[in-house]
Design an enzyme around this catalytic site. Structure first.
Site, PDB file in Angstrom:
ATOM      1  N   ASN A   1       0.696  -1.364  -0.024  1.00 29.20           N
ATOM      2  CA  ASN A   1      -0.154  -0.002   0.073  1.00 29.20           C
ATOM      3  C   ASN A   1       0.929   1.192   0.054  1.00 29.20           C
ATOM      4  O   ASN A   1       0.435   2.615  -0.779  1.00 29.20           O
ATOM      5  CB  ASN A   1      -0.919   0.076   1.253  1.00 29.20           C
ATOM      6  CG  ASN A   1      -2.131  -0.825   0.878  1.00 29.20           C
ATOM      7  OD1 ASN A   1      -2.488  -1.090  -0.125  1.00 29.20           O
ATOM      8  ND2 ASN A   1      -2.646  -1.489   2.200  1.00 29.20           N
TER       9      ASN A   1
ATOM     10  N   PHE B   1      -2.171   3.344 -10.816  1.00 28.69           N
ATOM     11  CA  PHE B   1      -2.055   4.292  -9.707  1.00 28.69           C
ATOM     12  C   PHE B   1      -1.303   5.264 -10.244  1.00 28.69           C
ATOM     13  O   PHE B   1      -0.295   6.029  -9.614  1.00 28.69           O
ATOM     14  CB  PHE B   1      -1.422   3.466  -8.771  1.00 28.69           C
ATOM     15  CG  PHE B   1      -2.438   2.715  -7.825  1.00 28.69           C
ATOM     16  CD1 PHE B   1      -3.157   3.222  -6.634  1.00 28.69           C
ATOM     17  CD2 PHE B   1      -2.719   1.355  -8.253  1.00 28.69           C
ATOM     18  CE1 PHE B   1      -4.136   2.683  -6.102  1.00 28.69           C
ATOM     19  CE2 PHE B   1      -3.649   0.624  -7.516  1.00 28.69           C
ATOM     20  CZ  PHE B   1      -4.261   1.084  -6.571  1.00 28.69           C
TER      21      PHE B   1
ATOM     22  N   HIS C   1      -2.896   8.241 -11.710  1.00 24.83           N
ATOM     23  CA  HIS C   1      -3.942   9.035 -12.086  1.00 24.83           C
ATOM     24  C   HIS C   1      -3.766  10.386 -11.173  1.00 24.83           C
ATOM     25  O   HIS C   1      -3.882  10.198 -10.064  1.00 24.83           O
ATOM     26  CB  HIS C   1      -5.241   8.733 -12.018  1.00 24.83           C
ATOM     27  CG  HIS C   1      -5.379   7.339 -12.668  1.00 24.83           C
ATOM     28  ND1 HIS C   1      -5.601   7.463 -14.360  1.00 24.83           N
ATOM     29  CD2 HIS C   1      -5.113   6.177 -12.586  1.00 24.83           C
ATOM     30  CE1 HIS C   1      -5.609   6.412 -14.731  1.00 24.83           C
ATOM     31  NE2 HIS C   1      -5.602   5.198 -13.674  1.00 24.83           N
TER      32      HIS C   1
ATOM     33  N   CYS D   1      -6.559   2.679   4.096  1.00 24.82           N
ATOM     34  CA  CYS D   1      -5.547   1.846   3.968  1.00 24.82           C
ATOM     35  C   CYS D   1      -4.496   2.697   3.722  1.00 24.82           C
ATOM     36  O   CYS D   1      -3.318   2.666   4.582  1.00 24.82           O
ATOM     37  CB  CYS D   1      -5.667   0.861   2.693  1.00 24.82           C
ATOM     38  SG  CYS D   1      -6.859  -0.234   3.177  1.00 24.82           S
TER      39      CYS D   1
ATOM     40  N   LYS E   1      -3.111   5.039   6.722  1.00 23.42           N
ATOM     41  CA  LYS E   1      -2.895   4.244   7.784  1.00 23.42           C
ATOM     42  C   LYS E   1      -1.445   3.445   7.771  1.00 23.42           C
ATOM     43  O   LYS E   1      -0.592   3.309   8.852  1.00 23.42           O
ATOM     44  CB  LYS E   1      -4.078   3.432   8.361  1.00 23.42           C
ATOM     45  CG  LYS E   1      -3.844   2.366   9.312  1.00 23.42           C
ATOM     46  CD  LYS E   1      -5.105   1.623   9.823  1.00 23.42           C
ATOM     47  CE  LYS E   1      -5.240   0.655   8.506  1.00 23.42           C
ATOM     48  NZ  LYS E   1      -4.688  -0.618   8.071  1.00 23.42           N
TER      49      LYS E   1
ATOM     50  N   ARG F   1     -12.793   8.527   5.423  1.00 21.52           N
ATOM     51  CA  ARG F   1     -11.633   8.601   6.318  1.00 21.52           C
ATOM     52  C   ARG F   1     -10.449   9.217   5.375  1.00 21.52           C
ATOM     53  O   ARG F   1     -10.264   8.713   4.413  1.00 21.52           O
ATOM     54  CB  ARG F   1     -11.152   7.035   6.620  1.00 21.52           C
ATOM     55  CG  ARG F   1     -12.102   6.738   7.942  1.00 21.52           C
ATOM     56  CD  ARG F   1     -12.014   5.293   8.339  1.00 21.52           C
ATOM     57  NE  ARG F   1     -12.135   4.347   7.226  1.00 21.52           N
ATOM     58  CZ  ARG F   1     -12.374   3.008   7.520  1.00 21.52           C
ATOM     59  NH1 ARG F   1     -11.605   2.585   8.532  1.00 21.52           N
ATOM     60  NH2 ARG F   1     -12.748   2.254   6.308  1.00 21.52           N
TER      61      ARG F   1
END
Length: 770
Positions: A538, A579, A581, A590, A593, A658
């Site tokens: 992540n 990923f 963009h 995710c 954190k 979140r």
């Protein structure tokens, strides 16, 4: 015969042309509800404005909501639907239809001759309905001798008129609903006389239909139908095997075996009606020579592509029409003969240069090749095979991958703005009519300098073909019409205005009665390693997002386009296109954190991760800085002004707030003195407590009414499909700040907006340019 249980009993064939299967059996077997996982989003449900141009998109849904005057039976023969009978005149210039008595629309109003007349006249309007012109252009008048009779008159003999009325675009909409919602609002508020009515509609996400108790053909079998947009094939398959959906479309052929190995699902395959190909831009020098076009067809191993790329779920064509199209005639099988291709190119005057590329009169034979990314089956892999094959005979190609949502606009341009030499394209005649198919693609445009009349995007012209297509519409006998259509196919095939590719089967899947188990990829390792894998994965993705965001800022300074940069670096397999963009910064449950957790772990163990620390810092600052873009767009101050915010969640299709960028942007705007009115399809409940002082609107248009500026924060599909003319009227000033690049700057300029996006060159508004 009872016409429908779900989509159609007698009309299933028209659906088969679009998706490859009939859902009637699924409706009968389901316990009240059928959920259909679709590969394309439903954005509009107005027959006159595009509901029948996207497959499967709104097609199946519209066939369930609306009825037509006529329908197709399982053998593609025309049968009555809202009409109980129809009679063509001897000269084929008019048709009288008797309407079914007592039919009601979902709103309780009568479906009578006046209602039908209004609908047919909407379809005759080229401004409303620009894409089905061969079906509707011949009609010149609608007469209503009484409430139960319609007489349709045409400008010339038109034997295809019943076929037009049975086509999906002939769906009949409630005039009362048109009056209530307006000519543009009906697309999101459809009211028909079909077996299902709209329960709820979130454009781009989900449509729920409910059985219409007052349907003239009897209440349908399933109580409700849910059309759910699921873009990724693997996610659709997982939804099917776990029981979240009962039907999925557009199964990639390489994943067929995966479904066949599961005990709770089965593959449904049907012949397709769409021949794929590359349209040649016949206004470009090299492609005006038929020898060059024929050489390109000889240079590509089309049969091998059909067999190897599509695992036998496709066939090489031998005619401009699909094998199952009405009027199909076999012309000649495609040959793969690169030696013959080289001979033709030499005869056309091309000679090899030092680098192997052919040239003529000092100009290299280099072609610009447009292909969508994910719109057609195997589009990019097939394009790469074509480029490699053409290189072998000395033709250089530059592949330009176009985002699927923007692809159609690149094709249907006026002559001056055509940027391609070859463009991948396939036309699906959902009424199976070969005449409609060929007229749409190969009938001469009235003015080749303008946008094409229908889909003759390559500007093909052949007076004899035009004459034959007219005969195929107007000859008094079927034999004469079919003979003309066959001769037209032979001429078009010889002229080679396309590189003919393959005809794909429609591959779908349906769920059996057994519950399934989803199999996910697993790596067996230690607890410590598995935890670090999660955090590192992540964090790496968060770093890619942050990287492209910073590149976007640089693009704005130097005048580059961040989307082109992302596309270019994404071609490198070591980087990948995911990923990349640009936007206002990452959020959610995710990435924030896990990046912080990895930073903390690294610090605790004395091995700090400086790159990730920087990623976290940049992302936090970026979200806070986004408000300054709005301030700048509003002339340097938002004090006393109203900002309409579209989207509050950190990403679409969730209610998760979140660490959403909105939590930083909206308070910053309030601190600058702005009044903020916001709307989000799913996040309104969470927003009430997390964004004090923000006024929440009931929908996007209510939020924008009277606002000084509209701000797009989350890329919900419904925000990609805004009615821009309506938006312009609602806003005090036509100012839009788009933090997700949902629109093209040139389009917004043309629409008269002051438009700010991320990482793309600024474009002057229409007023500034004029």
């Amino acid at each position: 015969m009872k016409r429908r249980h779900f989509l159609a009993a007698a009309g299933a064939a028209s659906v088969v042309g679009a998706t490859g299967f009939s859902l009637r059996a699924q409706a009968q077997a389901a316990s009240g509800t059928i959920t259909f996982g679709q590969s394309t989003a439903i954005l509009t449900l107005d027959p006159a404005r595009g509901a029948f141009t996207a497959y499967p998109g709104g097609y199946e849904a519209a066939l369930a909501i609306f009825d037509r005057l006529l329908d197709f039976d399982a053998d593609m023969k025309i049968v009555p639907q809202l009409a109980t009978s129809y009679t063509m005149s001897a000269d084929l210039k008019s048709c009288e239809l008797k309407l079914r008595a007592g039919v009601k629309f979902h709103d309780g109003t009568s479906c009578d001759a006046a209602a039908v007349k209004l609908n047919l006249e909407r379809m005759m309007d080229k401004q409303r309905n620009p894409t089905n012109r061969p079906l509707w252009d011949p009609i010149v008048a609608i007469e209503t001798p009484d409430a139960g009779t319609i007489v349709i008159k045409t400008s010339a003999p038109f034997a295809q008129l019943p076929n037009t009325l049975a086509h999906g675009s002939g769906a009949i909409v409630s005039p009362a609903a048109l009056a209530k919602f307006g000519d543009t609002g009906i697309a999101q508020n459809p009211v028909g006389a079909g077996p299902y009515k709209v329960g709820s509609f979130k454009p781009g996400q989900e449509l729920t239909l409910e059985a219409f108790d007052g349907y003239w053909g009897g209440k349908p079998g399933a109580n409700s139908i849910v059309f759910r947009f699921i873009a990724e094939p693997a996610t659709r398959i997982n939804a099917l095997t776990t029981g979240a959906v009962q039907v999925i479309d557009n199964v990639p052929v390489q994943l067929v075996q995966q479904i066949q190995r599961t005990p709770n699902a089965e593959i449904v395959r049907r012949p397709g009606l769409r021949p794929m190909g590359l349209a040649f831009n016949l206004t470009r020098g090299p492609l005006t020579d038929v020898r060059v076009r024929q050489a390109i067809n000889l240079a590509v191993p089309v049969a091998t592509i059909a067999e190897r790329v599509f695992f036998g779920f496709a066939k090489a064509p031998d005619s401009p029409l699909a094998f199952d199209a009405i009027g199909y005639k076999k012309v000649a099988p495609l040959a793969f003969d690169q030696a013959k291709a080289k001979e033709l190119l030499a005869a056309a005057g091309y000679k090899p240069g030092a680098d192997g590329t052919l040239a003529k009169d000092g100009a290299k034979l280099e072609l610009s090749f447009f292909v969508p990314d994910g719109l057609f089956p195997g589009d990019v892999p097939v394009a790469e095979i074509i480029a490699a094959s053409l290189k072998q005979v000395g033709i250089a190609t530059a592949i330009n991958k176009i985002e699927r949502g923007a692809y159609w606009d690149h094709l249907r341009q006026d002559k001056a703005n055509l940027k391609w030499d070859m463009a991948m394209f396939g036309f699906n005649p959902s009424n199976a009519s070969g005449t409609y198919h060929l007229a749409s693609l190969f009938k001469s445009n009235k003015n080749d300098d303008d946008k094409p009349d229908v889909w003759n995007i390559g500007r093909y012209k052949n007076a004899k073909v035009d004459e034959l297509l007219t005969t195929a519409d107007s000859a008094p006998t079927d034999a004469a019409r079919m003979a003309a259509l066959g001769e037209a196919q032979t001429l078009i095939w010889s002229d080679a205005p396309y590189l003919w590719l393959q005809i794909n089967e429609n591959v779908s899947a349906v769920r059996k009665g057994l519950a399934g188990v989803s199999v996910m990829p697993i790596v067996f390792t230690s607890l410590e390693t598995s935890e670090l894998i999660k955090y590192a994965a992540n964090t790496f993705l968060a770093a890619k997002i942050t990287f492209i965001n910073e590149v976007a800022d640089l693009c704005e300074k130097v005048g580059a386009d961040v989307h082109d940069v992302a596309k270019g670096i994404g071609l490198d397999g070591r980087i990948g296109k995911k990923f990349l963009h640009p936007g206002p910064g990452y959020g959610g449950s995710c990435f924030p954190k896990d990046t912080l957790a990895l930073v903390k772990t690294a610090q605790d163990y004395g091995s700090p991760l400086r790159i990730i620390e920087t990623v976290v810092d940049i992302n936090d600052k970026r979200k806070k800085a986004m408000a300054t873009r709005v301030v700048a767009a509003c002339g340097g101050s938002v004090k006393g002004k109203t900002v309409a915010v579209l989207g509050l969640t950190f990403k679409p299709n969730t209610d998760d707030m979140r660490d959403s960028p909105s939590l930083d942007i909206l308070p910053a705007l309030q601190a600058e003195g702005a009044k903020v009115v916001a709307y989000d399809p799913e996040g309104m409940h969470e927003a009430k407590s997390m964004l004090p002082g923000v006024e929440l609107a009931k929908d996007a248009y209510s939020a924008m009414e009277g606002a000084d500026c509209a701000l797009i924060i989350t890329e919900w599909n419904e925000f990609r499909a805004l009615q821009l003319d309506r938006v312009k009227k609602l806003l005090k000033k036509p100012v839009i700040v788009d933090l997700r690049n949902c629109y093209a700057p040139a389009d917004m300029k043309a629409a008269g907006f002051e438009y700010t996006s991320i990482g793309r060159p600024a474009t002057a508004t229409g007023a500034e340019a004029g």
